[in-house]
Design a protein around this motif. Structure first.
Motif, PDB file in Angstrom:
ATOM      1  N   LEU A 223       2.747   6.945  -5.477  1.00  0.00           N
ATOM      2  CA  LEU A 223       2.154   8.193  -4.976  1.00  0.00           C
ATOM      3  C   LEU A 223       3.265   9.164  -4.623  1.00  0.00           C
ATOM      4  O   LEU A 223       4.145   8.851  -3.819  1.00  0.00           O
ATOM      5  N   THR A 224       3.231  10.341  -5.223  1.00  0.00           N
ATOM      6  CA  THR A 224       4.199  11.396  -4.916  1.00  0.00           C
ATOM      7  C   THR A 224       3.680  12.226  -3.749  1.00  0.00           C
ATOM      8  O   THR A 224       2.590  12.800  -3.818  1.00  0.00           O
ATOM      9  N   LYS A 225       4.437  12.292  -2.666  1.00  0.00           N
ATOM     10  CA  LYS A 225       4.037  13.075  -1.498  1.00  0.00           C
ATOM     11  C   LYS A 225       4.216  14.567  -1.771  1.00  0.00           C
ATOM     12  O   LYS A 225       5.188  14.959  -2.419  1.00  0.00           O
ATOM     13  N   PRO A 226       3.322  15.399  -1.230  1.00  0.00           N
ATOM     14  CA  PRO A 226       2.091  15.043  -0.523  1.00  0.00           C
ATOM     15  C   PRO A 226       0.951  14.773  -1.502  1.00  0.00           C
ATOM     16  O   PRO A 226       0.849  15.435  -2.527  1.00  0.00           O
ATOM     17  N   PHE A 227       0.111  13.826  -1.195  1.00  0.00           N
ATOM     18  CA  PHE A 227      -1.000  13.468  -2.065  1.00  0.00           C
ATOM     19  C   PHE A 227      -2.313  13.552  -1.286  1.00  0.00           C
ATOM     20  O   PHE A 227      -2.361  13.259  -0.094  1.00  0.00           O
ATOM     21  N   PRO A 228      -3.399  13.958  -1.941  1.00  0.00           N
ATOM     22  CA  PRO A 228      -4.702  14.043  -1.276  1.00  0.00           C
ATOM     23  C   PRO A 228      -5.374  12.685  -1.193  1.00  0.00           C
ATOM     24  O   PRO A 228      -4.955  11.714  -1.836  1.00  0.00           O
ATOM     25  N   ALA A 229      -6.460  12.622  -0.432  1.00  0.00           N
ATOM     26  CA  ALA A 229      -7.181  11.368  -0.236  1.00  0.00           C
ATOM     27  C   ALA A 229      -7.717  10.811  -1.550  1.00  0.00           C
ATOM     28  O   ALA A 229      -7.701   9.597  -1.774  1.00  0.00           O
ATOM     29  N   GLN A 230      -8.209  11.688  -2.441  1.00  0.00           N
ATOM     30  CA  GLN A 230      -8.766  11.216  -3.700  1.00  0.00           C
ATOM     31  C   GLN A 230      -7.694  10.615  -4.598  1.00  0.00           C
ATOM     32  O   GLN A 230      -7.949   9.662  -5.344  1.00  0.00           O
ATOM     33  N   LYS A 231      -6.498  11.148  -4.548  1.00  0.00           N
ATOM     34  CA  LYS A 231      -5.379  10.564  -5.290  1.00  0.00           C
ATOM     35  C   LYS A 231      -5.047   9.187  -4.728  1.00  0.00           C
ATOM     36  O   LYS A 231      -4.768   8.239  -5.480  1.00  0.00           O
ATOM     37  N   LEU A 232      -5.061   9.049  -3.403  1.00  0.00           N
ATOM     38  CA  LEU A 232      -4.823   7.759  -2.768  1.00  0.00           C
ATOM     39  C   LEU A 232      -5.877   6.746  -3.212  1.00  0.00           C
ATOM     40  O   LEU A 232      -5.548   5.611  -3.599  1.00  0.00           O
ATOM     41  N   ALA A 233      -7.153   7.134  -3.161  1.00  0.00           N
ATOM     42  CA  ALA A 233      -8.240   6.233  -3.561  1.00  0.00           C
ATOM     43  C   ALA A 233      -8.111   5.826  -5.025  1.00  0.00           C
ATOM     44  O   ALA A 233      -8.294   4.658  -5.382  1.00  0.00           O
ATOM     45  N   HIS A 234      -7.787   6.795  -5.886  1.00  0.00           N
ATOM     46  CA  HIS A 234      -7.652   6.559  -7.316  1.00  0.00           C
ATOM     47  C   HIS A 234      -6.519   5.566  -7.598  1.00  0.00           C
ATOM     48  O   HIS A 234      -6.675   4.634  -8.397  1.00  0.00           O
ATOM     49  N   THR A 235      -5.372   5.756  -6.944  1.00  0.00           N
ATOM     50  CA  THR A 235      -4.212   4.905  -7.172  1.00  0.00           C
ATOM     51  C   THR A 235      -4.470   3.479  -6.689  1.00  0.00           C
ATOM     52  O   THR A 235      -4.126   2.506  -7.371  1.00  0.00           O
ATOM     53  N   ILE A 236      -5.068   3.351  -5.504  1.00  0.00           N
ATOM     54  CA  ILE A 236      -5.370   2.020  -4.973  1.00  0.00           C
ATOM     55  C   ILE A 236      -6.354   1.294  -5.878  1.00  0.00           C
ATOM     56  O   ILE A 236      -6.206   0.100  -6.157  1.00  0.00           O
ATOM     57  N   ARG A 237      -7.351   2.031  -6.360  1.00  0.00           N
ATOM     58  CA  ARG A 237      -8.329   1.404  -7.264  1.00  0.00           C
ATOM     59  C   ARG A 237      -7.633   0.859  -8.496  1.00  0.00           C
ATOM     60  O   ARG A 237      -7.842  -0.292  -8.902  1.00  0.00           O
ATOM     61  N   ASN A 238      -6.799   1.682  -9.124  1.00  0.00           N
ATOM     62  CA  ASN A 238      -6.097   1.244 -10.334  1.00  0.00           C
ATOM     63  C   ASN A 238      -5.180   0.060 -10.066  1.00  0.00           C
ATOM     64  O   ASN A 238      -5.061  -0.851 -10.879  1.00  0.00           O
ATOM     65  N   CYS A 239      -4.511   0.102  -8.903  1.00  0.00           N
ATOM     66  CA  CYS A 239      -3.592  -0.999  -8.558  1.00  0.00           C
ATOM     67  C   CYS A 239      -4.366  -2.298  -8.353  1.00  0.00           C
ATOM     68  O   CYS A 239      -3.973  -3.353  -8.849  1.00  0.00           O
ATOM     69  N   LEU A 240      -5.473  -2.248  -7.626  1.00  0.00           N
ATOM     70  CA  LEU A 240      -6.271  -3.446  -7.390  1.00  0.00           C
ATOM     71  C   LEU A 240      -6.909  -3.978  -8.676  1.00  0.00           C
ATOM     72  O   LEU A 240      -7.148  -5.177  -8.810  1.00  0.00           O
ATOM     73  N   ASP A 241      -7.185  -3.065  -9.609  1.00  0.00           N
ATOM     74  CA  ASP A 241      -7.825  -3.477 -10.858  1.00  0.00           C
ATOM     75  C   ASP A 241      -6.868  -4.081 -11.869  1.00  0.00           C
ATOM     76  O   ASP A 241      -7.295  -4.724 -12.829  1.00  0.00           O
ATOM     77  N   THR A 242      -5.550  -3.862 -11.682  1.00  0.00           N
ATOM     78  CA  THR A 242      -4.580  -4.412 -12.625  1.00  0.00           C
ATOM     79  C   THR A 242      -4.429  -5.910 -12.397  1.00  0.00           C
ATOM     80  O   THR A 242      -4.554  -6.410 -11.292  1.00  0.00           O
ATOM     81  N   ARG A 243      -4.100  -6.609 -13.464  1.00  0.00           N
ATOM     82  CA  ARG A 243      -3.875  -8.045 -13.359  1.00  0.00           C
ATOM     83  C   ARG A 243      -2.567  -8.327 -12.655  1.00  0.00           C
ATOM     84  O   ARG A 243      -1.608  -7.585 -12.815  1.00  0.00           O
ATOM     85  N   PRO A 244      -2.476  -9.433 -11.909  1.00  0.00           N
ATOM     86  CA  PRO A 244      -1.212  -9.774 -11.233  1.00  0.00           C
ATOM     87  C   PRO A 244      -0.119 -10.119 -12.226  1.00  0.00           C
ATOM     88  O   PRO A 244      -0.389 -10.506 -13.347  1.00  0.00           O
TER      89      PRO A 244
END
Length: 244
Positions: A223-244
């Motif tokens: 996440l490149t600062k400053p980032f909005p809440a929707q960018k945070l949600a989007h990034t976390i979703r993608n990270c959690l969805d990726t395989r370990p």
């Protein structure tokens, strides 16, 4: 090491979370111009002075000290502002924000709002030294449905982890930390204990600059600062969805 200069433009829409990350920031759609290098960086004692008229570190006759002051004046005349991220040995990033009169940022924001949050069964570990930003991130993550354990330094984040080694799904950490244990080193230590841990890094630098020594993927774990809440949600979703 070869010199690198990265110039980027994008449309962004800033919300309350993004505003909490910058003193001058305001909510709304903006056009962002970023200029990053991998040079020697700016010492912390000089950084507050770089926009002052006639301030220069060059020898007499080699510089007027008006270049950055002129840029600063032009940006403010157009109701914008400049964020600077720099540290010795880590390069420098200048990020200019100008009001978006054509709504370029809106389509990206609408796209992000269409994606629901991913499920997380365990808390996140948040490592961020800025108190105001840490509070804003904790509140935003709670609104997104995520539980949070937080720490203001890398060392304290490590202590939180050691108390909860099997209870953390994801590490959200700033890359630059004040106590000698930066975000990268913190993540590496935790990943040695749990290779399935998800990690999202935050920084004012661009992914291309900070990722030269280890892999980073925009929208997946950076996440490149400053980032909005929707960018945070989007990034976390993608990270959690990726395989370990």
């Amino acid at each position: 090491m070869a010199a690198v200069l990265i110039i980027e433009t994008s449309g962004v829409e800033l919300d309350g979370l993004a505003v909490a990350q910058s003193v001058q920031a305001r909510p709304g759609p903006f056009v962002r111009l970023s200029v990053s290098d991998n040079g020697g960086g700016i010492p912390s004692d000089i950084l507050p002075q770089i926009f002052e008229p006639f301030f220069t570190t060059k020898p007499v006759g080699k510089g007027t000290g008006l270049g950055l002051a002129t840029v600063f004046g032009i940006v403010h005349q157009h109701q914008g502002w400049i964020n600077v991220y720099s540290a010795v040995g880590q390069g420098t990033t200048f990020r200019i924000y100008l009001r978006d009169r054509l709504g370029m940022a809106c389509s990206e924001s609408r796209h992000r709002r269409s994606r629901p949050c991913a499920a997380a069964t365990k808390p996140f570990l948040l490592a961020e030294d800025d108190p105001a930003l840490r509070v804003a991130l904790r509140k935003t993550l709670a609104q997104l449905g995520y539980a949070v354990l937080e720490a203001p330094t890398g060392s304290q984040a490590l202590a939180v982890w050691q108390e909860n080694p099997d209870e953390i799904d994801l590490l959200l950490t700033d890359l630059v930390m004040p106590d000698g244990l930066n975000g990268k080193d913190l993540a590496q230590r935790l990943l040695q204990e749990n290779s399935k841990l998800k990690v999202v890094y935050m920084s004012g630098y661009s992914a291309e600059v900070v990722g030269k020594d280890f892999p980073l993927s925009e929208d997946v774990n950076f996440l490149t600062k400053p980032f909005p809440a929707q960018k945070l949600a989007h990034t976390i979703r993608n990270c959690l969805d990726t395989r370990p």
